[in-house]
Design an enzyme around this catalytic site. Sequence first.
Site, PDB file in Angstrom:
ATOM      1  N   PRO A 120       0.811  -1.222   0.000  1.00 55.50           N
ATOM      2  CG  PRO A 120       0.169  -0.839   2.227  1.00 55.50           C
ATOM      3  CD  PRO A 120       0.905  -1.817   1.341  1.00 55.50           C
ATOM      4  CB  ALA A 155      -1.433   2.051  -3.642  1.00 50.24           C
ATOM      5  CB  SER A 156       0.990   5.650  -2.039  1.00 53.22           C
ATOM      6  OG  SER A 156       1.355   4.697  -1.120  1.00 53.22           O
ATOM      7  N   GLY A 157       3.633   4.841  -2.336  1.00 51.02           N
ATOM      8  CA  GLY A 157       5.074   4.611  -2.335  1.00 51.02           C
ATOM      9  C   GLY A 157       5.488   3.398  -3.143  1.00 51.02           C
ATOM     10  CG  LEU A 328       5.038   8.726  -0.646  1.00 49.79           C
ATOM     11  CD1 LEU A 328       6.059   8.099  -1.576  1.00 49.79           C
ATOM     12  CD2 LEU A 328       4.738  10.146  -1.086  1.00 49.79           C
TER      13      LEU A 328
END
Length: 329
Positions: A120, A155-157, A328
Site C-alpha cells: 500500500p 499504490a502510493s510509495g 505516500l
Amino acid sequence: MVDQWKAPAEAEPSAGDDKSWKLLEKTLLAGIQEQRRSRRWGIFFKLLTFFYLIAMLVLFTPLLDMERSVTSGSGYTALIDVRGVIADKEQASADNLVTSLRAAFEDPKVKGVILRINSPGGSPVQSGYVYDEIRRLRGLNPSIKVYAVISDLGASGAYYIASAADEIYADKASLVGSIGVTAAGFGFVGAMEKLGIQRRAYTSGDHKAFLDPFEPEKPEETKFWQGVLNITHEQFIDSVKQGRGDRLKDKDHPELFSGLVWTGQQALPLGLIDGLGNASSVARDVIGEKELVDFTVQESAFDRFSKKLGASVAEQLAMWMGFQGPTLR
C-alpha cells in the site's frame, strides 16, 4: 491442711507414634525432593530445547541463503518481493530492497530483474531511496532491465518505486496508482474538556509542540504542514513523470495525481502500466528466462521473534496519540 494441686504428667509418646511421625516426615521430604528434581529436569529440558533451536537457526540459515546459487541453466530471472508497508525496519525497507537489487545486478547469471509488488506504500524517504537506486543500477548495467509486476496492490510509495522500472505490468484487477501524500492524526481537545483534563506542555520554541493533538489547531501551523505535504507530493509527481516519461498518456489529467487508484485494466490506457501480466509470464515471455530465483532479503526466524519481543513502545504511543510523518498514498 492445704491441698497442693499437681498437673497431670504428660503422656510419654509411644513407640508407635514416634514411628508414624518419622514415616510422615520421610514422606514429606521425599515429596519435596521429587518436586525439586522435577523442577531441575524441567529447567534442563527447556534450556536444551532453547539451545537446540538456536543451533538449528545457526546451522540452517546459511544454507537457506546459499539456496539461490544452486540453480541449473546459464541464466535466470531475479525476483525481489516488495511486500507490505515500505518503512524502516520493515520487510520492505529501503535497506532490504537495495541490498536485494545490488545482489541481483552483481550476479552474472541474472538476465532481468522483477520487482513483485504487493504494497500500500509507506515512507516517501524509503521509496525515494529505492527509486534512485534502481535508476542508478540501470544506468550502470543497461543490459539488465527491471520490471515491476503489481499483484494485488501497487499504490502510493509502491508505485513510486515501480515508476523507476523499465516497464510495469499488473493484473487486470490489480489496484494501481494512489499518487498522493497523507499525514493523519486525531484531536483530543473536546474530549479533554469534557473530562476536565488540563494539558501542561513546557517547550522552548514557538512551534516545538507542533500539531500537538491535545491543543487546538493553529492556522499558521496547519498551513505550514500543508505546504510540507504539497512539496512531498510534487516530488512524487516529478519522479513518476521522469520514470514513466511519454508513456503517461495525459500528464495533465486532472485526477491522475489526485490520490485515486485504478484497476490494471483502467491504468493501462492511462499509461500508468505497460501491460497485463504476472511475474511468471513476464519472466517467460518478456525477459525470456522462465526460471525465477528469489533474491529477496529474508529475515531469519530468530530475527522475527526478536522483533516481536522488541516492538517499540514509543512508536506505538506515537501512533495512538495520532501523529505520524508523511505517508505516500
